[in-house]
Write an enzyme that holds these catalytic residues in place. Structure first.
Site, PDB file in Angstrom:
ATOM      1  N   ASP A   6      41.614  19.317   1.884  1.00  0.00           N
ATOM      2  CA  ASP A   6      40.610  18.504   1.196  1.00  0.00           C
ATOM      3  C   ASP A   6      39.945  19.445   0.198  1.00  0.00           C
ATOM      4  OD1 ASP A   6      38.383  17.149   0.308  1.00  0.00           O
ATOM      5  OD2 ASP A   6      37.430  16.956   2.283  1.00  0.00           O
ATOM      6  N   LYS A  68      35.583  20.349  -9.648  1.00  0.00           N
ATOM      7  CA  LYS A  68      36.385  19.139  -9.451  1.00  0.00           C
ATOM      8  C   LYS A  68      36.003  18.061 -10.473  1.00  0.00           C
ATOM      9  CE  LYS A  68      37.742  16.071  -5.657  1.00  0.00           C
ATOM     10  NZ  LYS A  68      37.569  15.889  -4.203  1.00  0.00           N
ATOM     11  N   GLU A 161      41.866  10.259  -1.182  1.00  0.00           N
ATOM     12  CA  GLU A 161      40.925  10.592  -0.100  1.00  0.00           C
ATOM     13  C   GLU A 161      40.655   9.419   0.854  1.00  0.00           C
ATOM     14  OE1 GLU A 161      37.661  12.347  -2.260  1.00  0.00           O
ATOM     15  OE2 GLU A 161      38.911  14.044  -2.846  1.00  0.00           O
ATOM     16  N   ASP A 184      32.126   6.867   1.017  1.00  0.00           N
ATOM     17  CA  ASP A 184      32.179   8.335   0.927  1.00  0.00           C
ATOM     18  C   ASP A 184      31.008   8.871   0.110  1.00  0.00           C
ATOM     19  OD1 ASP A 184      32.713  11.016   0.434  1.00  0.00           O
ATOM     20  OD2 ASP A 184      34.833  10.713  -0.063  1.00  0.00           O
TER      21      ASP A 184
END
Ligand code: ADP
Ligand code: MG
Length: 584
Positions: A6, A68, A161, A184
């Site tokens: 991850d 990211k 994800e 999330d």
């Protein structure tokens, strides 16, 4: 071995599938979550993780965090507002006088994860599955893959994800067509994805979110509150960093405790900061920020064309969902309690590990498929498919049927195990075959029970037992449930396309079997009792028999069935005599 990673905005994790279990690996400090921060010292190699985070506090200009956000982006696109460069060209980050690509920075994080894993396992780790947000486009996915390659990995798969999280929560075992909402809330981003389980695979129906909403915003708000309470106004950069760290620690603590005290010595001159803090204070200040996730949930539902009642499961992902306030809001939006069975900040990595194990074949595909994709059965006399477990039966399952010998004096039966949707055995796939012996018996006197059972791992066991002698045989077939989607599609298409001719072939075969049984029986009966019948009747029977023979050769189903029924009519007297004699 295929590891799962991850690669998060705030934290990254790595794990492997070891002796039957997915395991996340801890670094030398015993921590599994590795901060996604890379610090570039004046000289020497980059420093990643907790140590990088500490150094970032002192020299923020030499650190790269939350990269990211920029991976696979070009100058001028969203997220790149804070950067300057020629519009349309891939972004670079100015760090320590160099221009680094987000891939290069991410590769440093991935290299660190590689080292952590290799040190823990004592072997090299070269193949990986890496997760990305569901909304990542091709460029962002390709850049993530490149980062993996730069770190020296073979990237076996880029996985979404929410799909990874659903796997970790074991939701691939839900019923076909189930809908899952994945909420999330991480350190800097929020997204809500709606998935549907389709043939054992999760499809992302919709995804919505805010790339600027997460735990960092909560830390900021709590830090502000602490300052107001302490009456402190002027802060150096270093103090700001310390304050934010303290705010985050207090926030995380208050997910489990009702109250705490924040103590920071020497914040302003000789003045210390000492503020008691309760959960309800934090909830009051964080409430409006977290409430912003509601609109995204509703939009995602709308895009998926679903009402909240139609969602079967809501799962939580991201460290910030550990807050009771978040859990209450989610329960309220979806009208049901979220599933709390997994650690929310580890679920994505765990799912990546499981996906790696599936790719490697360590975890049987059955994890993704819990119904029989195609019918299972055996070949019966005449080459027909006899279905025992129909397609789409939920496993584990068990079913059986009794069979007999079609020919007198036969000394055994060949059990041919078939899979497929076609009427004729030869058009289906043969999974295996074996012989079950029995002593020679008159036609129809043998009794062989055949039982199919499929266990939870998808392994098919076929048992055949001769009930007369009690002798039995069992064979095990590993691949009865693991069939590729393409093969299933092709089989279904074939069965539709040939439906009419297949059915005709089955009816003809059944008629042929009947004819082949009748003709020799009529011949024997005529030899025995022909002399007792009028000559015209014997002639008629001979004629009708020849017609059956001719119809058989013509392969015309209707003609054959007509010929059989005429012969049946013509042999009524003969049959009566047979029965009378038999009884005598
Ligand atoms: P990401 O997916 O963005 O990389 P994570 O899922 O690891 O990040 O989430 C990190 C965020 O979760 C941080 O803001 C952290 O403060 C927050 N967090 C972690 N544990 C808790 C907790 N117990 N209570 C509240 N927030 C938490
Ligand atoms: Mg995350």
């Amino acid at each position: 071995m295929i590891a799962g990673i991850d690669l998060g905005t705030t934290n990254s994790l790595i794990g492997v599938y070891e002796s039957g279990f997915p395991t996340l690996l801890a670094d030398s400090e015993g921590k599994r979550l590795i901060p996604s921060v890379v610090f570039y010292p004046e000289n020497g190699i980059p420093v990643v993780g907790r140590e990088g985070l500490r150094m970032q506090a002192l020299h923020p200009e030499r650190a790269a965090a939350s990269v990211k956000r920029f991976i696979g982006r070009r100058f001028g696109e969203e997220e790149t507002e804070a950067l300057s460069g020629p519009k349309g060209s891939p972004v670079t980050l100015p760090i320590n006088g160099k221009n680094l690509t987000p891939e290069q920075v991410s590769a440093e994080i991935l290299k660190t994860l590689k080292v952590v894993a290799e040190e823990r396992l004592g072997t090299s780790v070269n193949r990986v599955v890496i997760t990305v947000p569901a909304y990542f486009n091709d460029a962002q996915r390709a850049a993530t893959r490149r980062a993996g390659e730069l770190a020296g990995f073979v990237v076996e798969r880029i996985l979404s994800e929410p799909t990874a999280a659903a796997l970790a929560y074991g939701l691939d075992r839900l019923q076909e067509n189930s809908k899952v909402a994945v909420y999330d809330l991480g350190g800097g981003t929020f997204d809500l994805s709606i998935l549907r389980l389709d043939n054992g695979v999760f499809q992302v129906l919709s995804t919505h979110g805010d790339t600027r909403l997460g735990g960092d915003d909560l830390d900021e708000a709590i830090a502000g509150l602490l300052l107001r309470e302490a009456g402190i106004t002027a802060l150096t950069l270093e103090m700001k960093v310390r304050l934010k760290e303290a705010a985050r620690a207090a926030k995380e603590l208050l997910s489990n405790e009702e109250s705490t005290a924040v103590l920071l010595p020497f914040m302003e001159g000789s003045k210390s900061l000492e503020v008691p803090l309760t959960r309800s204070q934090v909830e009051e200040i964080c409430g409006p920020i977290i409430a912003r996730t509601r609109a995204h949930c509703l939009r995602a539902l709308e895009d998926a064309g679903l009402k909240s009642e139609e969602i079967d499961q809501v799962i939580l992902v991201g460290g910030s969902t550990r807050m009771p306030l978040v859990q209450r809001l989610v329960a309220e939006i979806f009208g049901k309690q979220p599933n709390l069975s997994q650690h929310p900040d580890e679920a994505v990595a765990l799912g990546a590990v499981l996906q790696g194990a599936i790719l490697e074949g360590n975890l049987r595909n059955i994890v993704l498929l819990d119904v029989t994709p195609l019918s299972l059965g055996i070949e019966t006399f005449g080459g027909l498919m006899n279905v025992i477990i129909p397609r789409n039966t939920t496993i584990p399952t068990k079913a059986g049927e009794m069979f007999t010998n079609a020919v007198a004096g036969q000394s055994g039966m060949k059990i041919i195990i078939l899979q497929g949707e076609r009427e004729l055995a030869g058009d289906n796939w043969t999974l295996g075959s074996f012989q079950i012996p029995f002593p020679p018996l008159p036609k129809g006197a043998a009794r062989v029970g055949v039982q199919f059972s499929i266990d939870a791992d998808g392994i098919l066991q076929v048992l055949a037992r001769d009930t007369v002698t009690g002798s039995e045989k069992i064979v095990e077939i590993q691949s009865a449930v693991e069939v590729s989607d393409e093969a299933v599609e092709a089989m279904l298409a074939g069965s539709l396309e040939h439906a009419i001719e297949d059915m005709d072939a089955r009816i003809f075969t059944e008629a042929r079997l009947k004819a082949e049984e009748m003709l020799p029986a009529v011949k024997v009966a005529l030899e025995q009792f022909g002399s007792e019948l009028p000559e015209s009747e014997v002639l008629d029977i001979r004629e009708k028999s020849s017609e059956v023979q001719a119809a058989l050769a013509s392969k015309e189903t209707t003609r054959l069935n007509q010929a059989i029924s005429s012969l049946d009519d013509a042999t009524q007297t003969l049959a009566t005599k047979l029965i009378e004699r038999g009884m005598g």
